[in-house]
Design a protein around this motif. Structure first.
Motif, short mmCIF file in Angstrom:
data_model
loop_
_atom_site.label_atom_id
_atom_site.label_comp_id
_atom_site.label_asym_id
_atom_site.label_seq_id
_atom_site.Cartn_x
_atom_site.Cartn_y
_atom_site.Cartn_z
N ALA A 265 0.23 2.20 2.79
CA ALA A 265 -0.52 1.07 2.24
C ALA A 265 0.38 -0.07 1.77
N LEU A 266 1.67 0.18 1.63
CA LEU A 266 2.58 -0.83 1.09
C LEU A 266 2.60 -2.11 1.92
N SER A 267 2.62 -1.96 3.24
CA SER A 267 2.74 -3.14 4.09
C SER A 267 1.54 -4.05 3.93
N ILE A 268 0.34 -3.47 3.81
CA ILE A 268 -0.86 -4.29 3.63
C ILE A 268 -0.85 -4.95 2.25
N ALA A 269 -0.42 -4.21 1.24
CA ALA A 269 -0.33 -4.77 -0.10
C ALA A 269 0.60 -5.98 -0.10
N ALA A 270 1.71 -5.89 0.62
CA ALA A 270 2.64 -7.01 0.70
C ALA A 270 2.02 -8.19 1.44
N ALA A 271 1.32 -7.92 2.51
CA ALA A 271 0.70 -8.98 3.30
C ALA A 271 -0.36 -9.73 2.50
N LEU A 272 -1.09 -9.01 1.68
CA LEU A 272 -2.17 -9.61 0.89
C LEU A 272 -1.64 -10.39 -0.31
N SER A 273 -0.53 -9.95 -0.88
CA SER A 273 -0.06 -10.54 -2.13
C SER A 273 0.98 -11.64 -1.95
N GLN A 274 1.55 -11.75 -0.75
CA GLN A 274 2.62 -12.71 -0.56
C GLN A 274 2.26 -13.71 0.53
N ASN A 275 2.79 -14.92 0.37
CA ASN A 275 2.47 -16.01 1.29
C ASN A 275 3.42 -15.99 2.47
N ILE A 276 3.15 -15.10 3.40
CA ILE A 276 4.00 -14.99 4.60
C ILE A 276 3.11 -14.79 5.82
N GLY A 277 3.34 -15.57 6.84
CA GLY A 277 2.70 -15.35 8.12
C GLY A 277 1.23 -15.71 8.17
N LYS A 278 0.75 -15.89 9.39
CA LYS A 278 -0.65 -16.16 9.66
C LYS A 278 -1.29 -15.05 10.48
N LYS A 279 -0.48 -14.40 11.30
CA LYS A 279 -0.97 -13.30 12.14
C LYS A 279 -0.01 -12.13 11.94
N ILE A 280 -0.39 -11.27 11.03
CA ILE A 280 0.52 -10.26 10.50
C ILE A 280 0.13 -8.86 10.99
N VAL A 281 1.13 -8.12 11.44
CA VAL A 281 0.92 -6.72 11.80
C VAL A 281 1.52 -5.85 10.70
N CYS A 282 0.71 -4.97 10.16
CA CYS A 282 1.15 -4.04 9.11
C CYS A 282 1.15 -2.61 9.67
N ILE A 283 2.24 -1.92 9.45
CA ILE A 283 2.35 -0.55 9.93
C ILE A 283 1.82 0.41 8.87
N ILE A 284 0.75 1.11 9.20
CA ILE A 284 0.29 2.22 8.35
C ILE A 284 1.03 3.45 8.84
N SER A 285 2.09 3.80 8.14
CA SER A 285 3.04 4.80 8.64
C SER A 285 2.50 6.22 8.63
N GLY A 286 1.52 6.50 7.76
CA GLY A 286 1.00 7.85 7.71
C GLY A 286 -0.25 7.97 6.86
N GLY A 287 -0.89 9.12 6.97
CA GLY A 287 -2.12 9.36 6.22
C GLY A 287 -2.11 10.68 5.49
N ASN A 288 -0.92 11.19 5.18
CA ASN A 288 -0.82 12.48 4.50
C ASN A 288 -0.79 12.27 2.99
N ILE A 289 -1.96 12.24 2.41
CA ILE A 289 -2.07 12.05 0.97
C ILE A 289 -2.85 13.21 0.36
N ASP A 290 -2.36 13.69 -0.76
CA ASP A 290 -3.00 14.80 -1.46
C ASP A 290 -4.44 14.42 -1.81
N SER A 291 -5.37 15.33 -1.56
CA SER A 291 -6.79 15.02 -1.75
C SER A 291 -7.13 14.70 -3.21
N LEU A 292 -6.46 15.35 -4.15
CA LEU A 292 -6.72 15.08 -5.56
C LEU A 292 -6.23 13.68 -5.94
N LYS A 293 -5.08 13.30 -5.41
CA LYS A 293 -4.57 11.95 -5.67
C LYS A 293 -5.50 10.90 -5.05
N LEU A 294 -5.96 11.18 -3.84
CA LEU A 294 -6.86 10.25 -3.17
C LEU A 294 -8.16 10.10 -3.96
#
Length: 303
Positions: A265-294
């Motif tokens: 989620a970091l890449s999307i958070a950076a894209a949304l919060s910072q003034n960079i680019g108009k057509k941005i590709v964000c890499i969602i590197s993985g989806g292995n998150i503990d169910s309780l944390k989620l």
């Protein structure tokens, strides 16, 4: 070479109302082991010869690379050992064992030191570094080739930085074929070694580290060879906070029905919060998150 082990992951638009930028998501959480590391493991093992693989393979990892290497080794009927810190959560250890690998525990300092020494007493077979290896980075670089093929007019790419293999691998592939593009790493503010190294133009002697739910990245060190590559290939590192990252995990689930781990989620958070680019590709590197944390995140909390 790796096509029979991985899938060409979707590249989809993030469903947001902001008309000032277009954000596209490269969904590496759709891989069979739910992370991009499968590309790296597949490429490296399949490039090794029979003699190199005679005594199996091993690595140091407690997460996504461990599962990826175990997955490919089992598929090819190759022995696999995973050196892990003795602090590894039980669910992660179980996931590695379920994929057929042998887990070897070591004190965390000794285990992490293996990233520098590339050896550990009693371990035999081909050592595959989880990020500082040309074939590992080349495997990750196939993500960049897919992006170029699917969305050739993008102007910015943001990639989570863990050890640097993903960021430098993708950047290496893109830089060869497209020069007019900005490529950034993304880090969490609880541990952002690359940003600190950029700021000082050298690797700091000490890097602050606070454990968090963003547990797939944020090592309190950088290997010198990876910082040297980053300086050549990347345009900088964008640092975001835990609250922004949790907000994105909720956003992805609600707007795109996508489950991302903290690092993804970091890449999307950076894209949304910072003034960079108009057509941005964000890499969602993985989806292995503990169910309780989620669950806590989806209920508006930070685990």
């Amino acid at each position: 070479r790796i096509a029979e082990d991985i899938i060409q992951t979707p590249l989809i638009r993030l469903n947001i109302d902001d008309s000032s930028k277009e954000i596209f998501l490269k969904l590496e959480n759709f891989q069979p082991t739910r992370a991009y590391k499968l590309r790296a493991a597949s490429n490296t093992i399949r490039l090794a010869n029979k003699e190199q693989l005679e005594n199996g393979v091993w690595t140091i990892s407690s997460g996504n690379f461990a599962q990826a290497l175990a997955f490919i080794a089992r598929k090819l009927n190759i022995g696999c050992k995973i050196l892990v810190p003795d602090t590894i959560p039980q669910d992660k250890e179980d996931s590695i064992i379920q994929l057929g690998a042998q887990v070897i525990k070591a004190p965390i300092e000794n285990a992490m030191n293996t990233l520098f020494t590339r050896e550990y007493e009693g371990m035999e077979g081909l050592f595959i570094h989880p990020f500082s290896d040309p074939n590992v980075m080349a495997g990750s670089g196939t993500i960049g080739l897919e992006i170029l093929d699917e969305l050739p007019d993008f102007d910015t790419v943001i990639i989570p930085w863990g050890g640097g293999g993903l960021s430098c691998g993708i950047a290496s592939a893109i830089r060869i074929l497209k020069q007019d593009v900005k490529i950034y790493a993304s880090e969490i503010d609880t541990c952002s070694p690359l940003a600190a190294a950029y700021k000082n133009d050298k690797i700091p002697d000490e890097i602050p580290y606070t454990p968090s739910f963003v547990d797939a990245i944020g090592y309190p060190f950088i290997l010198p060879e990876m910082f040297a590559l980053a300086k050549k290939l990347l345009d900088g590192s964008l640092v975001v906070g835990l609250e922004e990252t949790a907000d994105v995990i909720r956003l992805l689930a609600k707007r795109n029905c996508i489950v991302s781990e903290g690092a993804g989620a970091l890449s999307i958070a950076a894209a949304l919060s910072q003034n960079i680019g108009k057509k941005i590709v964000c890499i969602i590197s993985g989806g292995n998150i503990d169910s309780l944390k989620l669950s806590k995140i989806m209920n508006g909390k930070i685990p």
